[in-house]
Write an enzyme that holds these catalytic residues in place. Structure first.
Site, PDB file in Angstrom:
ATOM      1  N   ASN A   1      51.930  65.310  28.329  1.00  0.00           N
ATOM      2  CA  ASN A   1      52.193  64.622  27.176  1.00  0.00           C
ATOM      3  C   ASN A   1      51.309  65.558  25.989  1.00  0.00           C
ATOM      4  OD1 ASN A   1      54.160  64.034  28.093  1.00  0.00           O
ATOM      5  ND2 ASN A   1      52.944  62.257  28.739  1.00  0.00           N
TER       6      ASN A   1
ATOM      7  N   HIS B   1      60.593  64.141  28.849  1.00  0.00           N
ATOM      8  CA  HIS B   1      59.082  63.343  29.474  1.00  0.00           C
ATOM      9  C   HIS B   1      59.403  61.927  29.089  1.00  0.00           C
ATOM     10  CE1 HIS B   1      56.278  67.061  29.138  1.00  0.00           C
ATOM     11  NE2 HIS B   1      57.286  67.624  29.519  1.00  0.00           N
TER      12      HIS B   1
END
Length: 319
Positions: free
Chosen positions: A86, A61
């Protein structure tokens, strides 16, 4: 002429490895850097095995937004960490502790971006995956925006869309299949796939790509009106071992996320899944070996080196 050829080759190798990263970057400036990161990750893993897949996903990410610059680690109401993709990530405490120990041993030397890259490798090894050498020398970014996380592939996205997002980062279709293979460890929340089990695309029925004999098990784990935060293994055979059973699950219609199962239903990606499974007639690929290569490639996306960026003192805030 030979000198010029040597310089050209050295430059070409540097470009392949990354924009200034190299294996052993801290061999003189902080010789124990990799050992310290490894020790901290192992300690956290022993307390909570979920840290391993969490750190691997965190690195992914991070690299897909502004490159591998540890922007995922910065705190803030509008920072990447706060974005929906996230919010369920785990392992931040391990990175913070590694940074604290490294600052005590080698103040101002090791970047948070490098800690995350090294920790990802160590997390895979702790789950029985193969070790690879991690080029280091990244510096940390100063900007982190939740609004930029749209570059991350989503759990409902088509293969074409996923391939476009990977290609924009210099990654090909094999890299896509290989890196998604990290889902051989870890879990997903029911809320991210439950829609596949009951009224998929308003059909009133389940996603037809799910193995019918597997559906009752999934429904018992994730009732239609149950707890959406409940965790389910992404690899229902061996969620704690880094192996190829994730790909076997896809072949058998037992992928958990819609985007994962599409790796089998789409012909352009199915070939690579089959190669990892050793299907006769296709070039065999070793998942362990190729995963390390793909991680090195990914970890060099848009890295900051030299005078670009900074070496944070604390990973969660800029200096």
């Amino acid at each position: 002429m030979q000198i010029l050829l040597f310089i050209w080759l050295a430059s070409a190798i540097s470009m392949v490895l990354g924009q200034g990263t190299r294996v052993g970057f801290y061999s003189s400036s902080c010789p124990r850097a990799e050992a310290i990161v490894q020790s901290v990750v192992r300690s956290h893993f022993q307390s909570n095995p979920a840290v391993a897949p969490g750190i691997v996903r965190m690195h992914f990410h991070d690299c897909f937004v502004r490159g591998c610059d540890a922007s995922i680690l910065l705190d803030g109401d509008s920072a990447e960490k706060s974005a929906p993709p996230n919010r369920l990530l785990r392992g931040f405490e391990a990175i913070d502790e590694a940074k604290k120990q490294l600052e005590a041993a080698c103040p101002g030397v090791v970047s948070c971006a490098d800690i995350l890259a090294l920790a990802s490798r160590d997390a895979v090894v702790l789950t029985s995956g193969r070790r690879w050498q991690v080029p280091t020398g990244r510096r940390d970014g100063r900007i982190s925006l939740a609004s930029e996380t749209s570059t991350l592939p989503g759990f409902t996205e088509s293969i074409d869309s996923q391939k476009q997002k990977f290609a924009s980062k210099g990654l090909n279709t094999q890299d896509l299949v290989t890196l998604v293979g990290a889902h051989t460890i870890g879990t997903s929340a029911c809320q991210l796939f439950r829609y596949r089990l009951y009224n998929f695309n308003n059909t009133g029925a389940a996603d037809t790509t799910i193995d019918p004999t597997f559906l009752p098990q999934l429904r018992s784990l994730c009732p239609e009106n149950g707890d959406g935060s409940k965790r389910v293994g992404l690899d229902n055979d061996s969620p704690n071992n880094f192996d190829t059973s994730f790909f076997s699950n896809l072949r058998n219609g037992r992928g958990i996320l819609e985007s994962d199962q599409k790796l089998w239903t789409d012909g352009s990606t199915r070939t690579f899944v089959q190669s990892y499974l050793g299907v006769r007639g296709l070039r065999a690929l070793s998942f362990d070996v190729e995963f390390g290569k793909a991680m090195v490639k990914m970890s060099n996306i848009e890295v900051k080196t030299g005078a670009d960026g900074e070496i944070r003192s604390v990973c969660s805030k800029i200096n």
